[in-house]
Motif scaffolding. Structure first.
Motif, PDB file in Angstrom:
ATOM      1  N   GLU A 162      53.066  30.796  57.612  1.00  0.00           N
ATOM      2  CA  GLU A 162      52.959  31.062  55.990  1.00  0.00           C
ATOM      3  C   GLU A 162      52.559  31.245  54.742  1.00  0.00           C
ATOM      4  N   LEU A 163      52.308  31.407  54.053  1.00  0.00           N
ATOM      5  CA  LEU A 163      51.417  31.332  52.842  1.00  0.00           C
ATOM      6  C   LEU A 163      51.739  32.167  51.976  1.00  0.00           C
ATOM      7  N   PRO A 164      52.498  31.914  50.647  1.00  0.00           N
ATOM      8  CA  PRO A 164      53.023  33.172  50.181  1.00  0.00           C
ATOM      9  C   PRO A 164      52.037  33.395  48.838  1.00  0.00           C
ATOM     10  N   GLU A 165      52.001  34.217  48.510  1.00  0.00           N
ATOM     11  CA  GLU A 165      50.849  34.437  47.213  1.00  0.00           C
ATOM     12  C   GLU A 165      51.674  34.098  46.196  1.00  0.00           C
ATOM     13  N   GLY A 166      50.302  33.291  45.831  1.00  0.00           N
ATOM     14  CA  GLY A 166      50.197  32.744  44.727  1.00  0.00           C
ATOM     15  C   GLY A 166      49.180  33.170  43.479  1.00  0.00           C
ATOM     16  N   PRO A 167      49.115  32.734  42.283  1.00  0.00           N
ATOM     17  CA  PRO A 167      47.668  32.435  41.082  1.00  0.00           C
ATOM     18  C   PRO A 167      46.951  32.277  42.462  1.00  0.00           C
ATOM     19  N   GLU A 168      46.380  31.474  43.056  1.00  0.00           N
ATOM     20  CA  GLU A 168      45.134  30.600  44.118  1.00  0.00           C
ATOM     21  C   GLU A 168      45.787  31.099  45.366  1.00  0.00           C
ATOM     22  N   SER A 169      46.076  31.967  46.384  1.00  0.00           N
ATOM     23  CA  SER A 169      46.061  32.173  46.872  1.00  0.00           C
ATOM     24  C   SER A 169      46.753  33.604  47.546  1.00  0.00           C
ATOM     25  N   ARG A 170      46.555  34.304  48.943  1.00  0.00           N
ATOM     26  CA  ARG A 170      46.639  35.689  48.690  1.00  0.00           C
ATOM     27  C   ARG A 170      48.696  35.364  50.284  1.00  0.00           C
ATOM     28  N   HIS A 171      48.960  36.611  50.472  1.00  0.00           N
ATOM     29  CA  HIS A 171      50.380  35.967  51.288  1.00  0.00           C
ATOM     30  C   HIS A 171      49.368  36.428  52.667  1.00  0.00           C
ATOM     31  N   LEU A 172      50.139  34.912  53.059  1.00  0.00           N
ATOM     32  CA  LEU A 172      49.142  35.054  54.678  1.00  0.00           C
ATOM     33  C   LEU A 172      50.447  34.953  55.256  1.00  0.00           C
ATOM     34  N   GLN A 173      49.566  35.055  56.565  1.00  0.00           N
ATOM     35  CA  GLN A 173      50.587  34.702  57.703  1.00  0.00           C
ATOM     36  C   GLN A 173      49.598  34.406  58.911  1.00  0.00           C
ATOM     37  N   LEU A 174      49.969  32.908  59.966  1.00  0.00           N
ATOM     38  CA  LEU A 174      49.471  33.071  61.115  1.00  0.00           C
ATOM     39  C   LEU A 174      50.135  32.460  61.977  1.00  0.00           C
ATOM     40  N   TYR A 175      49.951  33.576  63.049  1.00  0.00           N
ATOM     41  CA  TYR A 175      50.764  33.572  64.245  1.00  0.00           C
ATOM     42  C   TYR A 175      50.408  33.290  65.537  1.00  0.00           C
ATOM     43  N   ARG A 176      50.520  32.693  66.434  1.00  0.00           N
ATOM     44  CA  ARG A 176      50.630  32.200  67.295  1.00  0.00           C
ATOM     45  C   ARG A 176      51.100  32.770  68.990  1.00  0.00           C
TER      46      ARG A 176
END
Length: 203
Positions: A162-176
């Protein structure tokens, strides 16, 4: 071209041929355009390169991405620019695999109406990984249904990154996929594209 030809024809330089005058005007126009107008658009960083690092580094993998057109395209670009000797990916865009709509964004028609239908589809393809964009998506209904599906099937899906939202990123989730091994299954992919293309796509 007609404008340059006309301007060259009225330029008071009789000793220079019309073709030479037109060539000079063309170079001047292109130079002016390059300096004052042309610019490469710098797209914002959205974090898809980082989230793609959570995918397997070898073997074929079918990935479902639920985002907006920029996000879906960004993931496809990241994977396409990766090392082709390591892996080959099949990327299904949520805006095409989960629902149908016109290129302009409407009308919206979902393919799946409950988590059971979607889970059956995910297993039939089979899908190895799902990337959810919690910041932006084309259809929030699609994202909500995916969230409900993975939540109701914890033995098959696990939140890996899970990548939280920040200045250079959207809030992204990876499910496997963590269910039964389906690595030997041949991908069975069919996209219903009759509204946009007039026919379905089958792989």
């Amino acid at each position: 071209a007609l404008g340059i030809q006309w301007a060259a024809s009225i330029t008071p330089l009789p000793r220079i041929s019309l073709q030479a005058r037109a060539a000079v005007l063309t170079v001047l126009c292109l130079g002016w355009f390059a300096k004052s107008t042309f610019a490469l658009t710098e797209r914002p960083q959205m974090g898809f390169a980082k989230i793609a690092g959570g995918l397997q580094s070898a073997g074929d993998e079918v990935v479902l991405i639920c985002s907006d057109s920029w996000g879906e395209g960004a993931l496809i670009t990241v994977l396409a620019l990766g090392d082709p000797a390591q892996s080959q990916y099949i990327v299904l865009r949520g805006s095409k695999a989960l629902s149908e709509s016109a290129w302009t964004g409407g009308p919206y028609s979902p393919y799946f109406h409950n988590s059971s239908e979607l889970e059956h589809y995910l297993e039939s393809v089979p899908i190895d990984a799902i990337i959810l964009d919690q910041t932006k998506t084309t259809w929030t209904e699609d994202r909500t249904l995916i969230e409900r599906t993975v939540s109701e099937n914890p033995s098959n899906w696990k939140l890996a990154t899970e990548l939280p939202e920040g200045p250079e990123s959207r809030h992204l989730q990876l499910y496997r996929w963590v269910g039964a091994d389906h690595s030997g299954m041949k991908p069975n992919i069919r996209l219903r594209m009759r509204l946009m293309l007039g026919h379905d796509l089958q792989k």
